[in-house]
Design a protein around this motif. Structure first.
Motif, PDB file in Angstrom:
ATOM      1  N   SER A   1     -20.974  74.049 -44.532  1.00 50.47           N
ATOM      2  CA  SER A   1     -20.146  73.854 -43.339  1.00 50.47           C
ATOM      3  C   SER A   1     -18.721  74.351 -43.556  1.00 50.47           C
ATOM      4  O   SER A   1     -18.108  74.931 -42.632  1.00 50.47           O
ATOM      5  N   HIS A   2     -18.173  74.147 -44.737  1.00 46.48           N
ATOM      6  CA  HIS A   2     -16.805  74.578 -45.014  1.00 46.48           C
ATOM      7  C   HIS A   2     -16.667  76.093 -44.895  1.00 46.48           C
ATOM      8  O   HIS A   2     -15.761  76.604 -44.219  1.00 46.48           O
ATOM      9  N   TYR A   3     -17.561  76.822 -45.547  1.00 48.55           N
ATOM     10  CA  TYR A   3     -17.468  78.285 -45.514  1.00 48.55           C
ATOM     11  C   TYR A   3     -17.795  78.830 -44.128  1.00 48.55           C
ATOM     12  O   TYR A   3     -17.177  79.799 -43.666  1.00 48.55           O
ATOM     13  N   THR A   4     -18.762  78.212 -43.451  1.00 42.06           N
ATOM     14  CA  THR A   4     -19.104  78.657 -42.097  1.00 42.06           C
ATOM     15  C   THR A   4     -17.949  78.418 -41.139  1.00 42.06           C
ATOM     16  O   THR A   4     -17.596  79.297 -40.326  1.00 42.06           O
ATOM     17  N   TYR A   5     -17.335  77.245 -41.211  1.00 45.41           N
ATOM     18  CA  TYR A   5     -16.186  76.900 -40.360  1.00 45.41           C
ATOM     19  C   TYR A   5     -15.035  77.868 -40.593  1.00 45.41           C
ATOM     20  O   TYR A   5     -14.390  78.344 -39.644  1.00 45.41           O
ATOM     21  N   LYS A   6     -14.813  78.208 -41.840  1.00 44.88           N
ATOM     22  CA  LYS A   6     -13.728  79.125 -42.189  1.00 44.88           C
ATOM     23  C   LYS A   6     -13.986  80.522 -41.614  1.00 44.88           C
ATOM     24  O   LYS A   6     -13.087  81.161 -41.051  1.00 44.88           O
ATOM     25  N   LEU A   7     -15.230  80.991 -41.731  1.00 46.21           N
ATOM     26  CA  LEU A   7     -15.571  82.311 -41.203  1.00 46.21           C
ATOM     27  C   LEU A   7     -15.552  82.331 -39.674  1.00 46.21           C
ATOM     28  O   LEU A   7     -15.160  83.335 -39.063  1.00 46.21           O
ATOM     29  N   LEU A   8     -15.971  81.246 -39.044  1.00 53.47           N
ATOM     30  CA  LEU A   8     -15.941  81.182 -37.584  1.00 53.47           C
ATOM     31  C   LEU A   8     -14.513  81.216 -37.055  1.00 53.47           C
ATOM     32  O   LEU A   8     -14.227  81.866 -36.033  1.00 53.47           O
ATOM     33  N   MET A   9     -13.603  80.521 -37.724  1.00 52.93           N
ATOM     34  CA  MET A   9     -12.203  80.593 -37.295  1.00 52.93           C
ATOM     35  C   MET A   9     -11.654  81.998 -37.496  1.00 52.93           C
ATOM     36  O   MET A   9     -10.870  82.502 -36.681  1.00 52.93           O
TER      37      MET A   9
ATOM     38  N   TYR B   1      -0.943  76.143 -37.045  1.00 52.80           N
ATOM     39  CA  TYR B   1      -1.508  74.960 -36.401  1.00 52.80           C
ATOM     40  C   TYR B   1      -2.106  74.066 -37.488  1.00 52.80           C
ATOM     41  O   TYR B   1      -2.845  74.536 -38.364  1.00 52.80           O
ATOM     42  N   PRO B   2      -1.797  72.750 -37.497  1.00 58.05           N
ATOM     43  CA  PRO B   2      -2.217  71.875 -38.613  1.00 58.05           C
ATOM     44  C   PRO B   2      -3.718  71.925 -38.895  1.00 58.05           C
ATOM     45  O   PRO B   2      -4.135  71.961 -40.052  1.00 58.05           O
ATOM     46  N   GLY B   3      -4.542  71.903 -37.848  1.00 56.67           N
ATOM     47  CA  GLY B   3      -5.990  71.905 -38.062  1.00 56.67           C
ATOM     48  C   GLY B   3      -6.509  73.192 -38.666  1.00 56.67           C
ATOM     49  O   GLY B   3      -7.575  73.209 -39.280  1.00 56.67           O
ATOM     50  N   ILE B   4      -5.754  74.285 -38.471  1.00 52.33           N
ATOM     51  CA  ILE B   4      -6.171  75.580 -39.016  1.00 52.33           C
ATOM     52  C   ILE B   4      -5.503  75.850 -40.355  1.00 52.33           C
ATOM     53  O   ILE B   4      -6.100  76.421 -41.264  1.00 52.33           O
ATOM     54  N   LYS B   5      -4.253  75.383 -40.490  1.00 53.97           N
ATOM     55  CA  LYS B   5      -3.494  75.668 -41.703  1.00 53.97           C
ATOM     56  C   LYS B   5      -4.149  75.062 -42.938  1.00 53.97           C
ATOM     57  O   LYS B   5      -4.155  75.687 -44.013  1.00 53.97           O
ATOM     58  N   LYS B   6      -4.705  73.849 -42.816  1.00 54.40           N
ATOM     59  CA  LYS B   6      -5.319  73.208 -43.971  1.00 54.40           C
ATOM     60  C   LYS B   6      -6.552  73.969 -44.464  1.00 54.40           C
ATOM     61  O   LYS B   6      -6.821  74.040 -45.657  1.00 54.40           O
ATOM     62  N   VAL B   7      -7.302  74.540 -43.515  1.00 52.44           N
ATOM     63  CA  VAL B   7      -8.494  75.313 -43.895  1.00 52.44           C
ATOM     64  C   VAL B   7      -8.092  76.725 -44.289  1.00 52.44           C
ATOM     65  O   VAL B   7      -8.578  77.275 -45.279  1.00 52.44           O
ATOM     66  N   GLY B   8      -7.182  77.313 -43.499  1.00 50.63           N
ATOM     67  CA  GLY B   8      -6.678  78.646 -43.812  1.00 50.63           C
ATOM     68  C   GLY B   8      -7.515  79.747 -43.194  1.00 50.63           C
ATOM     69  O   GLY B   8      -8.734  79.629 -43.056  1.00 50.63           O
ATOM     70  N   LEU B   9      -6.809  80.817 -42.807  1.00 51.52           N
ATOM     71  CA  LEU B   9      -7.483  81.990 -42.251  1.00 51.52           C
ATOM     72  C   LEU B   9      -7.692  83.084 -43.295  1.00 51.52           C
ATOM     73  O   LEU B   9      -8.286  84.119 -42.991  1.00 51.52           O
ATOM     74  N   ASP B  10      -7.216  82.857 -44.497  1.00 46.70           N
ATOM     75  CA  ASP B  10      -7.410  83.840 -45.556  1.00 46.70           C
ATOM     76  C   ASP B  10      -8.706  83.526 -46.309  1.00 46.70           C
ATOM     77  O   ASP B  10      -9.380  82.539 -46.027  1.00 46.70           O
TER      78      ASP B  10
END
Length: 652
Positions: A578-586, A609-618
């Protein structure tokens, strides 16, 4: 001669006459009124490689773990239990041996040992086939019909036999010849009327009758024109007329040079007199081995004769259970005494003569020297096995994968999700990432639980077909993986098409295709995890619990519910699908430089954005590689786990 004895003689004469007439008056199974063409009879011609089966002093023991000690202090105690105790016998081509005995007497264990399929425990003694031990080449000339008719429920009778013919007949035959052989078996076994009916199964899926189902099982083994045929209770659960037809056909096959061995629980009198030889077992001991027509004479000679006219099989089962001819024989001590007396009488009266018969058979081996030569271990090539299994698998599983309830489930959830997120505005960033996480959650559980049941449901089929040497494990496994791809990917594609546009996600082809690709990628990874769990556990209930715990742990560590995960448990996210899938979907929807309206007419960076920053787009590439490792790794685990089945079957 007393009146009771005269009645017994008359009954035996009548049943023998009825059995002989049954062979001639059985139109449904190729009896006297059935015309057999030259083309059809080639599958049931005289056996070209007759086999004499000999077993001498066969002993089989298993270890039993028993609990010992009191309520608070318990320990396990290991005991040796003897299942087969020094069994000896010989069956020649043209003979049909019936093994009788009460439940737990060792009938099926002995049959399995003679068929080269006994796993676990300690097997001692000698079992030879034309003087040689069991081998993979001999397996190609041996048919084994299990008590449970394991077949795919959605395939028709014709499809079942054709697919079996394509897999089991040698590659020297053309496809057309193999199909013709299947049609010949259908005709010979009287299955023409139901050839286009599905096999059916449990629940509400109605198919062929019990007798037709049993004949299909026998037909699967007859396709290879076996020299040696084993059957485990072929008449179980059938009415007397259907049972008589099946045994009549087996008797006909034996007369044409085959060696037929079966277990049977309680045959009627007319069935009993069809058997050339009878082996009576009680608690793993032989009480009788010899001609079926002389069994009553033998027991009368040692002081055990029925007081009233009765079915010989019923009388033999009474003796095997320790029930004699007098009412006082009912107590436990008397039963044990009767069994011991009968076992001792067998050793004194029959065993020496039987061993002499085995020695005479040994000379026959040397004189005739029948060989079973097959150049290859497998009847077909890897590619042939793969394509046939792929086609069969798609035909069978399409009914399950695209069942109405599954399609309705996906469509209902898709439309409800689309309505809840209907045309979500760009400023509602929390709602958008919530939808993306819902993608990863729903399509983590759905394929996982579909795949978990795959191998536990097919375990019996896999054991049956692999023990017959039908195909390689690798060809089966790859056909499953490839065959499931379209069925596993269509429903999530429909789900994305519905929800993506209803929810108002970025309306560009690139963003849409990127989201679709990531979701399908994660579906395949979750499917691989389900296959691995199912293959490792092989129990549907336990596998479901384990899968739920793992996937819920992955969801909690995915980065949406808990953003500040304590360091001592943060490692779970590196295992989380779920973590890797969520990251790729964002990453498929947002880029670090994208902005969104954040109030007061100003714009803010999406990456802040806090909800995105913690996971990261990189780290998009790392996430894709991590899922790729899981995609391959889970399937390798499943394959290795399936290999245990084959090794367990070979381990003695």
């Amino acid at each position: 001669m007393s009146r009771e004895q005269q009645e017994m003689v008359d009954l035996e004469a009548q049943t023998q006459k009825a059995a002989a007439a049954a062979d001639d008056d059985d139109p449904g199974l190729g009896g006297g009124t059935t015309t057999v063409t030259t083309a059809t009879s080639c599958i049931f011609n005289n056996c070209s490689n007759p086999i004499t089966l000999k077993f001498h002093d066969v002993v089989y023991q298993i270890k039993i773990h028993r609990a010992a000690g009191g309520f608070l202090r318990k320990s396990t105690k290991t005991e040796e239990k003897v299942i087969l105790n020094g069994l000896t016998g010989v069956v020649r081509p043209g003979e049909m041996l019936a093994m009788l005995g009460p439940s737990g007497s060792g009938k099926t264990t002995l049959l399995t040992a003679l068929g080269g399929r006994l796993a676990g425990g300690r097997l001692a003694g000698t079992i030879t086939y034309n003087g040689k031990p069991f081998s993979n080449s001999l397996k190609r000339s041996t048919g084994f019909v299990t008590q449970d008719d394991v077949m795919y429920p959605h395939l028709t009778v014709t499809e079942t036999l054709v697919f079996t013919a394509l897999l089991r007949l040698d590659k020297s035959y053309t496809k057309e010849e193999k199909v013709m052989h299947a049609e010949e078996v259908i005709t010979q076994l009287g299955l023409t009327k139901c050839k286009n009916s599905i096999i059916g199964g449990g629940g509400f899926l109605r198919g062929v009758s019990g007798g037709e189902r049993k004949r299909v099982s026998i037909g699967q083994e007859m396709l290879i024109n076996p020299s040696l045929l084993f059957l485990d209770e072929p008449t179980s659960g059938l009415d007397s007329t259907t049972a008589q037809r099946i045994v009549s056909k087996l008797c006909e096959l034996a007369k044409r040079g085959r060696t037929v061995v079966m277990t049977i629980h309680q045959p009627s009198s007319r069935l009993f007199y069809m058997f050339h030889k009878v082996l009576l077992l009680s608690e793993g001991n032989s009480l009788y081995f010899g001609e079926g027509t002389r069994v009553m004479e033998y027991f009368a000679g040692i002081g055990f004769a029925p007081s009233v006219a009765m079915n010989p099989a019923d009388f033999l089962l009474d003796l095997a259970n320790g029930i004699g001819t007098a009412p006082e024989d009912e107590d436990k001590e008397s039963k044990s005494t009767i069994k011991q007396t009968l076992a001792l009488a067998f050793k004194n009266h029959l065993e020496d003569r039987l061993k002499q018969e085995l020695c005479a058979t040994e000379d026959c081996f040397i004189k005739h020297g029948h060989e079973h030569k097959h150049s290859d271990r497998w009847p077909t090539t890897w590619w042939q096995q793969f394509t046939i299994l792929l086609k069969r698998g798609v035909k069978e599983r399409k009914h399950h994968s695209f069942s109405g309830i599954k399609v309705a489930q996906v469509l209902v959830v898709a439309f409800i999700s689309g309505l809840l997120w209907w045309q979500s505005e760009a400023s509602n960033l929390q709602d958008k990432i919530g939808l993306l996480f819902f993608y990863s959650a729903f399509w983590g559980f759905f394929p996982l639980f579909n795949a978990i049941f795959t191998f536990p449901k097919e375990r019996m089929m896999l054991e049956k077909e692999r023990s017959s040497g039908m195909y390689r494990l690798s060809s089966y496994f790859m056909s499953r993986i490839v065959g499931d791809l379209p069925m596993e990917l269509i429903l999530p594609s429909v789900f994305v098409v519905v929800t993506y546009w209803m929810a108002g996600m970025k309306p560009t082809a690139g963003n849409f295709l990127s989201t679709l690709f990531v979701l399908l990628y994660s579906v395949l990874v979750a499917q691989g995890l389900g296959l691995a769990i199912g293959a490792l556990v092989m129990d549907q209930q336990s596998a479901t619990i384990l899968g739920s715990v793992l996937m819920l742990s992955f969801l909690l560590a995915g980065g949406y519910y808990v953003q500040n995960v304590p360091p001592f448990i943060a490692w779970i996210r590196y295992l989380s699908i779920s973590h890797y899938t969520y990251k790729l979907l964002m990453g498929s929807q947002f880029k670090p430089g994208d902005t969104y309206p954040c109030g007061g007419g100003s714009s803010c960076l999406v990456g802040d954005y806090p909800g995105i920053k913690k996971v990261g787009l990189d780290g998009q590439g790392v996430s894709a590689i991590a899922l790729g490792i899981m995609f391959v790794g889970y399937r390798l685990i499943a394959y290795v786990a399936l290999m245990r089945i084959g090794m367990a079957k070979r381990r003695k």
